[in-house]
Design an enzyme around this catalytic site. Structure first.
Site, PDB file in Angstrom:
ATOM      1  N   GLY A 100     -46.093  89.519 -69.112  1.00 15.94           N
ATOM      2  CA  GLY A 100     -46.077  90.782 -68.391  1.00 15.94           C
ATOM      3  C   GLY A 100     -47.054  90.771 -67.227  1.00 15.94           C
ATOM      4  N   CYS A 220     -54.794  94.922 -69.129  1.00 13.45           N
ATOM      5  CA  CYS A 220     -54.775  93.522 -69.536  1.00 13.45           C
ATOM      6  C   CYS A 220     -55.723  93.343 -70.717  1.00 13.45           C
ATOM      7  CB  CYS A 220     -55.221  92.634 -68.374  1.00 13.45           C
ATOM      8  SG  CYS A 220     -55.403  90.888 -68.818  1.00 13.45           S
ATOM      9  N   GLY A 221     -55.320  92.522 -71.684  1.00 13.97           N
ATOM     10  CA  GLY A 221     -56.140  92.312 -72.873  1.00 13.97           C
ATOM     11  C   GLY A 221     -57.514  91.749 -72.587  1.00 13.97           C
ATOM     12  N   ASN A 378     -53.201  83.338 -77.511  1.00 12.57           N
ATOM     13  CA  ASN A 378     -53.262  83.186 -76.064  1.00 12.57           C
ATOM     14  C   ASN A 378     -54.416  82.273 -75.682  1.00 12.57           C
ATOM     15  OD1 ASN A 378     -53.369  83.478 -73.297  1.00 12.57           O
ATOM     16  ND2 ASN A 378     -53.867  85.659 -73.317  1.00 12.57           N
ATOM     17  N   SER A 380     -56.010  81.573 -73.100  1.00 10.15           N
ATOM     18  CA  SER A 380     -55.980  82.297 -71.824  1.00 10.15           C
ATOM     19  C   SER A 380     -56.763  81.626 -70.698  1.00 10.15           C
ATOM     20  CB  SER A 380     -56.544  83.708 -72.041  1.00 10.15           C
ATOM     21  OG  SER A 380     -56.592  84.401 -70.819  1.00 10.15           O
ATOM     22  N   SER A 382     -58.121  83.373 -68.645  1.00  9.60           N
ATOM     23  CA  SER A 382     -59.243  84.297 -68.454  1.00  9.60           C
ATOM     24  C   SER A 382     -60.510  83.791 -69.130  1.00  9.60           C
ATOM     25  CB  SER A 382     -58.881  85.685 -69.013  1.00  9.60           C
ATOM     26  OG  SER A 382     -57.851  86.282 -68.257  1.00  9.60           O
TER      27      SER A 382
END
Length: 530
Positions: A100, A220-221, A378, A380, A382
């Site tokens: 997403g 966002c997570g 995830n 990620s 990030s």
């Protein structure tokens, strides 16, 4: 069905239609073989069966985890799966992920957006459909190459080669693999979730990942400001996804329940509770409250009772309620258990760092209640993977009494440490992270949400630097085309990849000797034939 069976079926059909002049049974058979999946629902049912099989395999052997990369365009997905088949000979236990975040950042008509569910909801099923359109075209392209080789073998009179190629067609492994698709927080109430879920499933998604944030406050997570919803509301959305699968006949569809409670300190609602200890009461037990028993009540106060106490939950000016600090892990575990008890198939816990023991600590507690619990995780971008793992090694060494005086823990990202034993140990832990986390922490599926966003930016930066600089055209030739040729990258023949040869085959079928084809002797793609 085998090549021979398709051919016999086509011959029988055409024999009953004398007006169908000029139609070749073998052309019909080949076109049907190249289009094995007629609808998105065919794809969703097929890929859901793959995921269910892989989940059972993992239950028996946790070293058999699955992986995916996030893809924001059909071409990216296509090239990924072509690469999988080229390098590993199989797509087994490899999926696609639809992020997403990347839809918001790259596919919205509004332009680049943050991951806050502001993009058009139908852009998500549209991307699912696009991904599978490109994967189906990859099937057609690969099979078309085999068909042309069959014709060549026949022309040369090589019966054994012809049979070998027909067997390759019969054993062809499709490029169609499962997609885990991000439905965010459902883009509204449960009805909105259900409607969007249907569109995503009809496009081919076999697995829907939904999170327990408030739809209109979604973040966002890996950012701050996340707001969760009570379990009862989240369960309604889980059911909406399941009903969508069942209505469309994809009975084996997968629902992935994501909790953001680890990093979410706020809730928009106080949960409804009918009795002490029910799920609503458990949700409310984490609220940050002050005891106002016997005190005067102020205008606008919201109060709850806990036993004989009257409590005032701490409410922000935004009208959000605050959870007590340090409750994230317990809330996360409760979320997971409740989701699995209400029909979720897989879990997703959004963490703030990649730390196996942190994840395992939560999964151990979840598996005490539900032993078969499995996680989608995830990996990620990030996370600063280099810094995180170097700091983990630093901390371990320090606990073990090793001398770490040569390292500045806050600056371990520095390249001055790249050749150190600490950096090498950290890199080895990164290399084996997926394997180790699957064995220790119940992670069935590892994904990277945004890798192709970053690789596209990195490769474009490198090309721009070289091509517009002193290297000029050599910047493209040396760093792109020459590597494509030597690494056997299929899209070096970009006309073929875009469907030129498939189009020529169709021209043959439709017009015969009158066809004006693109793939003649003067096609410059022939320069890459060697």
């Amino acid at each position: 069905m085998s090549y021979a069976a398709y051919l016999e079926e086509a011959k029988t059909l055409i024999a009953t239609k004398p007006a169908w002049t000029g139609l070749a049974a073998e052309a019909v058979a080949r076109m049907r073989i190249q289009n094995r999946f007629k609808t998105g629902l065919d794809i969703a049912s097929y890929t859901a069966s793959i995921m269910r099989r892989d989940m059972a395999t993992y239950d028996n052997d946790p070293s058999k985890y699955t992986q995916s990369l996030g893809c924001w365009h059909g071409f990216i997905a296509q090239q990924k799966v072509i690469s999988l088949k080229k390098h590993f000979g199989t797509t087994e236990r490899r999926y696609l992920y639809l992020s997403g975040w990347m839809v918001a950042a790259l596919r919205s008509q509004f332009g680049p957006l943050p991951d806050q569910s502001m993009h058009e909801k139908l852009s998500v099923p549209a991307l699912v459909e696009e991904l599978y359109t490109f994967l189906r075209q990859a099937d057609a392209r690969e099979l078309g190459t085999l068909f042309r080789e069959i014709d060549k073998a026949r022309a040369e009179g090589s019966r054994s080669r012809e049979q070998q190629l027909i067997q390759a067609v019969d054993n062809h492994q499709t490029h169609i693999i499962p997609i885990i698709a991000d439905i965010d927080a459902g883009f509204g109430n449960p009805e909105a979730t259900y409607l969007l879920a249907k569109k995503m499933i009809e496009a081919g998604a076999c697995a829907l990942q939904i999170e327990n944030q408030v739809s209109d406050e979604k973040q966002c997570g890996h950012q701050d400001g996340k707001v969760t919803i009570p379990h009862e509301e989240f369960v309604a959305k889980l059911r909406a996804c399941r009903y969508a699968f069942l209505e469309l006949g994809v009975d084996n569809g997968i629902v992935v329940a994501r909790t953001d409670s680890l990093g979410a300190g706020l809730t928009k609602q106080i949960a409804f509770s009918a009795s002490e200890g029910d799920i609503g009461d458990q949700y409310n037990s984490f609220l940050d409250c002050e005891d106002v028993t016997g005190q005067p009540i102020s205008n606008g106060d919201v109060l709850i009772t806990r036993g004989s106490k009257v409590l005032r939950p701490k409410r922000l000016r935004s009208n959000l309620f605050q959870f007590r600090e340090g409750t994230g892990t317990d809330r996360c575990i409760l979320d997971c258990i409740n989701a699995l008890n209400n029909g979720a198939d897989l879990l997703w816990i959004e963490t703030e760092k990649p730390h196996i023991e942190q994840i395992a600590g939560m999964m151990d507690r979840i598996r005490e209640v539900i032993p078969s619990a499995k996680l989608v995780y995830n990996n990620s971008p990030s996370f600063n993977w280099t810094l995180n793992f170097r700091q983990q090694v630093f901390d371990t060494w320090q606990r073990e009494g090793k001398d770490v005086s040569a390292f500045d823990r806050s600056k371990l990202m520095s390249d001055q440490y790249d050749d150190s034993d600490l950096a090498r140990e950290a890199d080895e832990k990164i290399r084996t992270f997926q394997r180790d986390a699957s064995l220790r922490a119940g992670i069935f599926h590892h994904l990277i949400t945004l890798p192709t966003y970053h690789t596209a930016a990195l490769s474009t930066d490198n090309l721009a630097k070289e091509y517009f600089g002193e290297q000029g055209m050599l910047g493209y030739v040396a760093n792109v085309q020459r590597k494509e040729i030597r690494q056997g990258i299929a899209c070096v023949k970009h006309q073929n990849m875009a469907g030129s040869d498939i189009g020529d085959d169709h021209k043959d079928y439709f017009a015969g000797e009158a066809a004006l084809k693109a793939g003649g002797a003067h096609n410059t793609m022939n320069q890459f034939a060697a």
